[in-house]
Design a protein around this motif. Structure first.
Motif, mmCIF file in Angstrom:
data_model
loop_
_atom_site.group_PDB
_atom_site.id
_atom_site.type_symbol
_atom_site.label_atom_id
_atom_site.label_comp_id
_atom_site.label_asym_id
_atom_site.label_seq_id
_atom_site.Cartn_x
_atom_site.Cartn_y
_atom_site.Cartn_z
ATOM 1 N N ALA A 190 0.823 -1.212 0.000
ATOM 2 C CA ALA A 190 0.000 0.000 0.000
ATOM 3 C C ALA A 190 0.855 1.259 0.000
ATOM 4 N N ASP A 191 1.936 1.255 0.770
ATOM 5 C CA ASP A 191 2.783 2.446 0.821
ATOM 6 C C ASP A 191 3.517 2.678 -0.498
ATOM 7 N N VAL A 192 3.870 1.577 -1.195
ATOM 8 C CA VAL A 192 4.437 1.728 -2.541
ATOM 9 C C VAL A 192 3.407 2.352 -3.471
ATOM 10 N N LEU A 193 2.188 1.859 -3.424
ATOM 11 C CA LEU A 193 1.118 2.400 -4.268
ATOM 12 C C LEU A 193 0.919 3.889 -4.027
ATOM 13 N N VAL A 194 0.786 4.273 -2.765
ATOM 14 C CA VAL A 194 0.505 5.666 -2.429
ATOM 15 C C VAL A 194 1.641 6.578 -2.874
ATOM 16 N N HIS A 195 2.865 6.081 -2.846
ATOM 17 C CA HIS A 195 4.005 6.890 -3.294
ATOM 18 C C HIS A 195 3.820 7.389 -4.724
ATOM 19 N N PHE A 196 3.186 6.568 -5.559
ATOM 20 C CA PHE A 196 3.054 6.909 -6.979
ATOM 21 C C PHE A 196 1.801 7.727 -7.288
ATOM 22 N N ILE A 197 0.980 8.023 -6.300
ATOM 23 C CA ILE A 197 -0.226 8.818 -6.543
ATOM 24 C C ILE A 197 0.119 10.292 -6.390
ATOM 25 N N ARG A 198 0.016 11.005 -7.504
ATOM 26 C CA ARG A 198 0.314 12.440 -7.534
ATOM 27 C C ARG A 198 -0.834 13.151 -8.237
ATOM 28 N N ASP A 199 -1.395 14.133 -7.544
ATOM 29 C CA ASP A 199 -2.537 14.870 -8.109
ATOM 30 C C ASP A 199 -3.671 13.926 -8.489
ATOM 31 N N GLY A 200 -3.892 12.926 -7.645
ATOM 32 C CA GLY A 200 -5.013 12.018 -7.846
ATOM 33 C C GLY A 200 -4.817 10.977 -8.923
ATOM 34 N N ASP B 260 12.650 5.861 -10.032
ATOM 35 C CA ASP B 260 13.671 5.335 -10.935
ATOM 36 C C ASP B 260 14.086 3.923 -10.545
ATOM 37 N N ALA B 261 14.094 3.629 -9.247
ATOM 38 C CA ALA B 261 14.501 2.301 -8.794
ATOM 39 C C ALA B 261 13.396 1.268 -8.984
ATOM 40 N N LEU B 262 12.166 1.636 -8.657
ATOM 41 C CA LEU B 262 11.089 0.650 -8.569
ATOM 42 C C LEU B 262 10.424 0.319 -9.900
ATOM 43 N N ILE B 263 10.359 1.274 -10.819
ATOM 44 C CA ILE B 263 9.693 1.003 -12.093
ATOM 45 C C ILE B 263 10.604 0.136 -12.958
ATOM 46 N N VAL B 264 10.174 -1.093 -13.207
ATOM 47 C CA VAL B 264 10.995 -2.016 -13.991
ATOM 48 C C VAL B 264 10.407 -2.284 -15.369
ATOM 49 N N ALA B 265 9.187 -1.837 -15.601
ATOM 50 C CA ALA B 265 8.554 -2.033 -16.915
ATOM 51 C C ALA B 265 7.486 -0.981 -17.121
#
Length: 379
Positions: A343-353, A365-370
């Motif tokens: 859940a915390d990984v998911l929330v990190h990527f939520i920007r402006d809804g 840059d580290a987490l996005i692999v595809a």
């Protein structure tokens, strides 16, 4: 009471229950937490039962309980305990986010498959563990902690005597001598648990910093008479040893192991073949009735030469238990921790809804692999 934002992102979880898997990547508490962050949740019917959560538990906190196909159709992002199979990937809509341990270190073909399907892959194994902001996302730490705890309990159950010293009218029973090989998160938890059970515990790790951690828990540090002064590797893991260093370590461990009743090995490296810490010669040198729990056992091998997933007894009467699924056997606690990580990984990527990748962000840059090409924005 914290304000609940209007839902703009839908997060989904499928039922991954199997013979070896009882965890689920979403728990009711996390549904509530995500709602406050503007995320609605959908979950497949029965997905939480093996972790002791009913469909009603999810419904009561606002999640929608649906069929697998409906979860896939409604979710912007899906969280996984284990990475989804090729069959599941084929059913996902393009631009769906896939969050989990995706094996990106070694399986480039799998990552390419995510890319070709137009999916955005978030590989939690790539998490920069040294970042303080990423600690709550660290699935390796949370699940290895559970694994180490359970490994000590499994070893105590399999061992044919007591772990603690016992003084009885019929005589005194000496405490078990336990050796932990690998003093990372799992190893330290195994040390603490075995000590609480009353065993005399010794541990070893190639990382120099581990000596202080081992001794702080009341265990002895096994002195092999070797100097791997550069044992600390990238991202908090032990570095890979050279062939000569590994041979020297194996020979020294084999010799010392003969003095122990129980050995627990915990040296897992995500997505890679685990190092062999105890060879067949070392196993053969153990006394009859000794127990080995190899937490790193896998299709790639284990920390113990010849170990396989499951239980075996050698001709010399040594029990070897290959146990890579221990976290799943503490399903409720493990699921709670894992769900928070995801859940915390998911929330990190939520920007402006919206779910967004931002170039130049260290975690992104580290987490996005595809799938970066279908979602990236300029920083």
């Amino acid at each position: 009471m914290a304000e609940t934002r209007e839902s703009t992102v839908t997060f989904g979880v499928l039922d991954e229950t199997s013979e070896h898997e009882s965890r689920v990547a979403l728990t009711p508490d996390i549904v509530t937490r995500l709602r406050k962050a503007g995320v609605s949740c959908v979950i497949e019917r029965g997905a939480g039962l093996a972790a002791h959560y009913t469909d009603d538990d999810y419904t009561k906190v606002g999640a929608r309980v649906l069929s697998a196909d409906e979860v896939i159709d409604n979710a912007d992002a899906l969280g996984f305990v284990d990475r989804p199979s090729a069959d599941v990937l084929a059913r996902l809509r393009p631009r769906t986010w896939v969050i989990g341990m995706l094996g990106s270190f070694t399986d480039t073909a799998y990552i390419d498959a995510l890319d070709h399907a137009g999916l955005i892959g978030v590989g939690m194994e790539k998490l920069p563990r040294q970042l303080s902001s990423a600690q709550s996302m660290d699935e390796m730490t949370s699940q290895n902690s559970v694994m180490g705890y359970k490994a000590a309990l499994l070893a105590a159950d399999a061992y044919g005597s007591f772990f603690p010293m016992m003084t009885t009218a019929a005589g005194t029973i000496r405490p078990a001598k336990v050796l932990i090989l690998g003093a990372g998160i799992a190893g330290l938890q195994a040390i603490g648990t075995a000590r609480r059970l009353g065993a005399v515990v010794t541990a070893y790790d190639v990382r120099p910093a581990s000596r202080g951690e081992v001794e702080s828990l009341g265990a002895k540090f096994l002195d092999l008479g070797l100097d791997f002064s550069q044992g600390q590797g990238e991202g908090g893991y032990a570095r890979a040893l050279s062939a000569d260093e590994q041979a020297a370590q194996q020979a020294a461990v084999d010799e010392k192991a003969a003095g122990f009743d129980v050995i627990i090995t915990t040296a897992k490296v995500p997505g890679r073949k685990p190092p062999v810490l105890l060879t067949k010669a070392g196993v053969d040198g153990l006394k009859r009735g000794a127990v080995i729990v190899d937490c790193a056992a896998s299709d790639l091998g284990g920390n113990v030469e010849g170990s396989v997933i499951g239980k075996q007894v050698t001709d010399g009467g040594v029990t070897i238990i290959g146990a890579p699924y221990l976290a799943s056997e503490v399903s409720n606690t493990a699921a709670n921790l894992l769900a928070r990580n995801v859940a915390d990984v998911l929330v990190h990527f939520i920007r402006d809804g919206k779910l967004t990748v931002q170039t130049g962000d260290e975690l992104d840059d580290a987490l996005i692999v595809a799938g970066r090409s279908v979602t990236a924005t300029q920083a």
